[in-house]
Design a protein around this motif. Structure first.
Motif: not given
Length: 228
Positions: A72-88, A107-116
């Motif tokens: 969720t957006a809140s959990l994603l925020t929590m991870m980025l707040d803690n400098n965790i690199e996230v790939t989705i 946002m530089d720690k968030l990496y996204v690949v999605a099929s829209t």
């Protein structure tokens, strides 16, 4: 410290995505076992409503990848707040709608690949990444691109993709994707996809280890006709 891979539980596409990730890593690093670097954990959507349980799952990991599944957006925020690199890596509309509006200083720690356009399931997306590779763009800026008739949302650049690679895919992952995205454009292929799904159910090829062995041994490659 190991990296964490969370994949959609109770779902053939999610399990296949996790296996594609593991095999993709091992193909790129001959002689290495992905389990030495990654911990693979299935997760259902119910955990996303239990923040403490989710925090316990990701505790101690500095890098978390989600396959066919998204926080969720809140959990994603929590991870980025803690400098965790996230790939989705995902194809579900709820995630795509959320991440398009998502903003965060890291946002530089968030990496996204999605099929829209939902033409590629989580498993087929992960398989494609394992084959051609994606170079992250650490600016964090998401953009929509179209490649050989497939639409993506990403903040990176695919390696060179041949048209036949993305259109025909791998036979096994192609059928898994057809079933998961409810693609009925080709009734014959849809029937084969349903048959394969039934095979997995009948022979209980469901868990991560069993599915890994099924793919690693190229069981479908050598027995596709009899399996269907």
């Amino acid at each position: 410290m190991k990296k964490l891979v969370i994949y959609h539980a109770f779902c053939t596409d999610g399990t296949a995505a996790a296996v594609a990730h593991r095999i993709g890593y091992e193909r790129k690093h001959p002689g290495k076992d992905a389990l030495d670097e990654y911990t693979y954990v299935p997760m259902g959507h119910g955990v996303l409503d239990k923040e403490n349980e989710f925090k316990e799952t990701i505790k101690g990991f500095w890098n978390v990848t989600f396959l066919d599944f998204a926080p969720t957006a809140s959990l994603l925020t929590m991870m980025l707040d803690n400098n965790i690199e996230v790939t989705i890596v995902d194809h579900h509309k709820t995630f795509i709608d959320m991440v398009k509006e998502f903003k965060h200083p890291n946002m530089d720690k968030l990496y996204v690949v999605a099929s829209t356009d939902n033409k590629l399931s989580g498993a087929t997306l992960t398989w494609l990444i394992g084959i051609v590779g994606v170079t992250p763009d650490r600016s964090g800026v998401l953009r929509e691109v179209e490649i050989h008739g497939h639409k993506f949302l990403l903040n990176g650049s695919f390696g060179f993709i041949k048209e036949e690679t993305i259109l025909h895919k791998d036979p096994l992952y192609n059928l898994i994707g057809i079933r998961d995205t409810w693609d009925e454009s080709n009734p014959k292929m849809k029937a084969k996809a349903d048959a394969l799904h039934s095979y997995f159910d009948f022979y209980n090829v469901r868990g991560f280890d069993d599915f890994y062995k099924f793919v690693k041994d190229e069981t479908f490659v050598f027995n596709s006709a009899s399996i269907i």
